[in-house]
Enzyme design. Structure first.
Site, PDB file in Angstrom:
ATOM      1  N   ARG A  85       1.990 -11.623  10.031  1.00 30.32           N
ATOM      2  CA  ARG A  85       3.316 -11.050  10.269  1.00 30.32           C
ATOM      3  C   ARG A  85       4.411 -11.986   9.753  1.00 30.32           C
ATOM      4  O   ARG A  85       5.556 -11.574   9.575  1.00 30.32           O
ATOM      5  CB  ARG A  85       3.575 -10.801  11.762  1.00 30.32           C
ATOM      6  CG  ARG A  85       2.665  -9.816  12.489  1.00 30.32           C
ATOM      7  CD  ARG A  85       2.480  -8.517  11.753  1.00 30.32           C
ATOM      8  NE  ARG A  85       1.295  -8.566  10.928  1.00 30.32           N
ATOM      9  CZ  ARG A  85       1.027  -7.713   9.946  1.00 30.32           C
ATOM     10  NH1 ARG A  85       1.875  -6.759   9.665  1.00 30.32           N
ATOM     11  NH2 ARG A  85      -0.079  -7.814   9.238  1.00 30.32           N
ATOM     12  N   LYS A 107       0.812  -1.216   0.000  1.00 31.26           N
ATOM     13  CA  LYS A 107       0.000   0.000   0.000  1.00 31.26           C
ATOM     14  C   LYS A 107       0.848   1.270   0.000  1.00 31.26           C
ATOM     15  O   LYS A 107       0.466   2.265  -0.613  1.00 31.26           O
ATOM     16  CB  LYS A 107      -0.970   0.005   1.183  1.00 31.26           C
ATOM     17  CG  LYS A 107      -0.345   0.126   2.552  1.00 31.26           C
ATOM     18  CD  LYS A 107      -1.406   0.101   3.640  1.00 31.26           C
ATOM     19  CE  LYS A 107      -0.800   0.166   5.016  1.00 31.26           C
ATOM     20  NZ  LYS A 107      -0.086   1.417   5.297  1.00 31.26           N
ATOM     21  N   THR A 108       1.994   1.273   0.689  1.00 32.98           N
ATOM     22  CA  THR A 108       2.837   2.477   0.699  1.00 32.98           C
ATOM     23  C   THR A 108       3.354   2.772  -0.702  1.00 32.98           C
ATOM     24  O   THR A 108       3.441   3.933  -1.123  1.00 32.98           O
ATOM     25  CB  THR A 108       4.016   2.300   1.677  1.00 32.98           C
ATOM     26  OG1 THR A 108       3.508   1.969   2.973  1.00 32.98           O
ATOM     27  CG2 THR A 108       4.834   3.578   1.774  1.00 32.98           C
ATOM     28  N   GLN A 146      -7.684  -5.559   9.450  1.00 31.88           N
ATOM     29  CA  GLN A 146      -6.620  -5.223  10.399  1.00 31.88           C
ATOM     30  C   GLN A 146      -7.024  -4.087  11.342  1.00 31.88           C
ATOM     31  O   GLN A 146      -6.179  -3.392  11.890  1.00 31.88           O
ATOM     32  CB  GLN A 146      -5.336  -4.850   9.648  1.00 31.88           C
ATOM     33  CG  GLN A 146      -4.746  -6.001   8.848  1.00 31.88           C
ATOM     34  CD  GLN A 146      -3.394  -5.658   8.262  1.00 31.88           C
ATOM     35  OE1 GLN A 146      -2.379  -5.599   8.947  1.00 31.88           O
ATOM     36  NE2 GLN A 146      -3.367  -5.430   6.956  1.00 31.88           N
ATOM     37  N   ASP A 178      -4.038   7.293   4.923  1.00 28.96           N
ATOM     38  CA  ASP A 178      -3.540   5.930   5.142  1.00 28.96           C
ATOM     39  C   ASP A 178      -4.168   5.355   6.416  1.00 28.96           C
ATOM     40  O   ASP A 178      -4.593   6.099   7.303  1.00 28.96           O
ATOM     41  CB  ASP A 178      -2.011   5.974   5.265  1.00 28.96           C
ATOM     42  CG  ASP A 178      -1.384   4.594   5.209  1.00 28.96           C
ATOM     43  OD1 ASP A 178      -2.057   3.638   4.792  1.00 28.96           O
ATOM     44  OD2 ASP A 178      -0.196   4.473   5.597  1.00 28.96           O
ATOM     45  N   GLU A 179      -4.195   4.027   6.515  1.00 29.94           N
ATOM     46  CA  GLU A 179      -4.708   3.312   7.702  1.00 29.94           C
ATOM     47  C   GLU A 179      -6.101   3.836   8.099  1.00 29.94           C
ATOM     48  O   GLU A 179      -6.380   4.102   9.267  1.00 29.94           O
ATOM     49  CB  GLU A 179      -3.733   3.464   8.886  1.00 29.94           C
ATOM     50  CG  GLU A 179      -2.325   2.967   8.607  1.00 29.94           C
ATOM     51  CD  GLU A 179      -2.205   1.448   8.556  1.00 29.94           C
ATOM     52  OE1 GLU A 179      -3.244   0.767   8.574  1.00 29.94           O
ATOM     53  OE2 GLU A 179      -1.079   0.943   8.486  1.00 29.94           O
TER      54      GLU A 179
END
Length: 734
Positions: free
Chosen positions: A601, A30-31, A247, A216-217
């Protein structure tokens, strides 16, 4: 990371006009999409001045800023990349005078807030025991996050006495903030939304400035952040939000998952793009994550996939108890490190609660495995643990001035710095310990009324020492300290997330004490403290970054590791008993999202574990295997041989000849405590003896404690004391 953009990423980058929801699964890049989208906007002739990118952390903002600068070079500095709070500070510095503050306002940190809340509560005459500062701060913060003013809070509180009292503090607190020309962190967003609401011309100025907005987020936004973004995007509606509803794990911090789930209701013409290709994990790990999260109903449908191979099966084992679980995790770290030529930093151990770290830390230390606690402290370095250990040290060793000074006013007894200074001066002049000076407080010059408060403390220490000498178990001593000081009750009354975590940590310390007493042939308080000291000091011995990482799953969000151990997967721990008993499906879905985050993770290998029995709240609990384990298809799990492992004793390890020398290595940390036990003593009961510090006394009792003789002496000036003969070095008087 992939060399080029995949088709959904490319589509997200090239969508310019109108609202856009990018559902970015874990590890989906996503970044990269955010930074490429900024570059694409500028390539299409959009002035960088009109672009705003909002992130949640300074670290994320720095990463986006660095990538944008690298891609664009000249002109990129005009793109506004900022956290929510930094954005609001810049806006308020320019315009806050419009709503009655000066532009040079102060920003209060938590300590400043606490001090002001305390003043406000005292002014409205609230009992601090009934309304602790942290409880009041949490309520005020929650109100501001929901854009509720003191007046509105008061109106909503009618009929609820407790809320009405909090409303009075909230009103007084805000009055004092205004008179101090200060804002707290919640105010930064609250006042910006208020500014835009009260001053439409200022809002229009920033709507014109920020014609293209990216957030973002987005799944972690709360109500006030949602309102701010909606205000800024209302005119041009070129709003791109990036997030993953799977998430969303910060409900306890105020995050509202409905912000992302209802995005299409807020913007019916929104384009929705799913980023489902994962570049982090193997196929089996992703399939397990997908199977777990699909049990949630409140989510957007998406399925992660990868071009990578399926990889190893996920290893799951159920151990007999938490000690065997921790020992086997340590063993597998060593085994995989040597066999696969890995670094310690390739491994992460994730758990649901901070308290779980204690047993894990102790087993890693015994295997000489360097580790660090990410986003937290070594268990024994935590505030509440150090406080209770200081009480126990004071009872065991009154000459430990540091321990005594730590707890003299914890919890608060009204013994101030001036009083402590006078007692310190007296102790130095008399050449006695600080605690001995406390016992002689009536002789301290100028002590006044404070003497009574000090005597309450010394009476407590004397009583607890006497009870210990009369056979009180160490776990009972621990309970007495908590009961008679009110330490635990204060934390429970505070009833914040932080205070309840601290209560959990105290329960875990009690578990440690119970385990020690059960396993020691002749348990003593001194030996327990020595054992803890060996563990507590090890963290400072290794300065290398090559360490195993321990952290809660909440702290692990956004991180990745080649090898991940996800432990404590039992119903009652993960998901927690409060979640299970609440019966609220939303709470269970949040726990499942947390499990999903933990699984994703892992890049290469994932190890899941649980314990048949685990000591919780001082007793052994037999919890069933976590329902989240049962949601993973069995064909993805390697469960072979766990019954064999369960039946092993703690000292038995699977045979691995290539690494056997590592497993038998002994710890090389800390001090060693060797007792040079005398074959016999030159004094007996009734004899007069001399101690280097306590002076002369009469031997009352001598017990053979196995490791050393325990001698009880009634000293002429200092009363009855119990000590080990090898440390006391008593000399018989002729």
């Amino acid at each position: 990371m992939q060399a080029i953009l995949n088709p959904p990423q490319q589509e997200a980058v090239e969508h310019i006009e109108g609202p856009l929801l990018i559902l970015a699964g874990a590890g989906s890049g996503k970044t990269r999409v955010i930074t490429h989208r900024v570059a694409y906007l500028i390539e299409q002739g959009i002035n960088p001045y009109h672009i705003l990118a909002i992130t949640f952390t300074n670290k994320a903002a720095g990463e986006v800023r660095e990538r944008v600068d690298d891609m664009l070079g000249y002109g990129s500095e005009s793109v506004w990349v900022s956290t929510f709070h930094s954005l609001c500070v810049r806006i308020l510095r320019r315009h806050i005078e419009r709503i009655g503050f000066a532009s040079n306002f102060s920003i209060y940190d938590t300590d400043d807030q606490k001090r002001l809340v305390k003043e406000a509560a005292r002014f409205v005459q609230l009992d601090p025991k009934m309304y602790p500062e942290r409880l009041l701060m949490a309520e005020i913060s929650k109100a501001k996050e929901n854009f509720i003013s003191p007046h509105e809070y008061d109106l909503n509180a009618q009929g609820d006495y407790r809320k009405m009292q909090i409303a009075r503090v909230y009103m007084e607190y805000q009055k004092r903030m205004h008179s101090n020309n200060a804002l707290d962190f919640d105010d930064l967003l609250y006042k910006t939304v208020q500014l835009f609401q009260d001053c439409p011309d200022v809002l229009e100025q920033y709507q014109e400035r920020f014609r293209y907005i990216m957030v973002d987020e987005y799944q972690d936004t709360n109500e006030i952040q949602f309102l701010l973004v909606r205000q800024l995007a209302r005119k041009y509606r070129n709003l791109c939000v990036v997030g993953d509803d799977d998430q969303s794990i910060y409900k306890f911090r105020g995050a509202n998952i409905m912000n992302i789930l209802n995005f299409e209701q807020e913007y019916p013409d929104a384009k929705v793009i799913k980023l489902e290709q994962n570049y982090r994990s193997t196929g089996n790990i992703l399939q397990a994550a997908n199977e777990v999260i699909r049990h949630n109903e409140g989510r957007k449908d998406k399925t992660l996939w990868t071009a990578k191979e399926a990889g190893d099966l996920i290893q799951y084992k159920q151990y007999e108890n938490e000690h065997q679980e921790a020992e086997q995790i340590a063993y597998h770290i060593l085994e995989n490190k040597v066999r696969n030529n890995l670094n310690y930093s390739d491994f992460a151990i994730l758990y649901r609660t901070n308290a779980q770290s204690r047993v894990l830390e102790e087993k890693l230390i015994l295997k000489n495995i360097p580790y660090k606690i990410y986003g937290g402290q070594n268990f024994y370095a935590r505030l509440e643990i150090k406080d209770l250990l200081a009480y126990m040290k004071t009872i065991a060793n009154g000459s430990d001035d540091i321990a005594v000074k730590r707890i003299i006013n914890v919890p608060k007894r009204g013994i101030g710095a001036t009083t402590i200074g006078k007692i310190e001066d007296y102790a130095m002049r008399q050449e006695i310990s600080f605690l001995d000076a406390l016992f002689q407080v009536e002789d301290v010059p100028g002590i006044g009324k404070a003497a009574g408060k000090v005597q309450q403390f010394t009476n407590l220490i004397s009583d607890l020492r006497e009870e210990l000498q009369l056979g009180l178990m160490i776990q009972e001593l621990f309970d007495e300290i908590l009961e008679r000081t009110g330490y635990r009750e204060e934390l429970i009354a505070e009833h914040t997330e932080e205070s309840m975590n601290r209560v959990e940590n105290l329960e875990e310390l009690r578990n440690k004490i119970i385990t020690y007493e059960e396993q020691s042939e002749h348990p003593t308080l001194e030996e327990l403290l020595e054992e803890i000291a060996l563990v507590a000091e090890v963290d400072s011995l290794n300065s290398s970054d090559d360490k195993v990482v321990l952290m809660t799953i909440h702290s692990a969000k956004g991180l990745e590791f080649p090898y991940v151990f996800l432990c404590g997967l039992e119903d009652g721990l993960f998901p927690g008993s409060m979640t299970i008993n609440s019966g609220n499906p939303e709470d269970m879905e949040e726990e499942r999202r947390l499990c999903y985050v933990g699984i994703t993770r892992a890049k290469e290998r994932l190890f899941l574990s649980s314990a048949r029995q685990r000591m919780m709240h001082g007793s052994n609990n037999y919890n069933p295997i976590s329902r989240f384990i049962k949601e993973i298809p069995q064909e993805l799990l390697d469960m072979g041989g766990y019954k064999k492992v369960v039946n092993q004793t703690f000292t038995t390890q699977p045979e691995v000849s290539t690494v056997s020398s590592i497993f038998t290595a002994k710890p090389d940390y800390g001090k060693t405590f060797t007792v040079n036990r005398a074959l016999s003593l030159d004094y007996t009961v009734g004899d007069r003896v001399q101690h280097v510090k306590f002076g002369e006394g009469t031997v009352q009792e001598i017990q053979n404690g196995g490791k050393d003789y325990e001698v009880t002496v009634d000293f002429d000036k200092f009363g009855v004391k119990r000590m080990f003969a090898s440390f006391a070095k008593l000399k018989k008087l002729s």
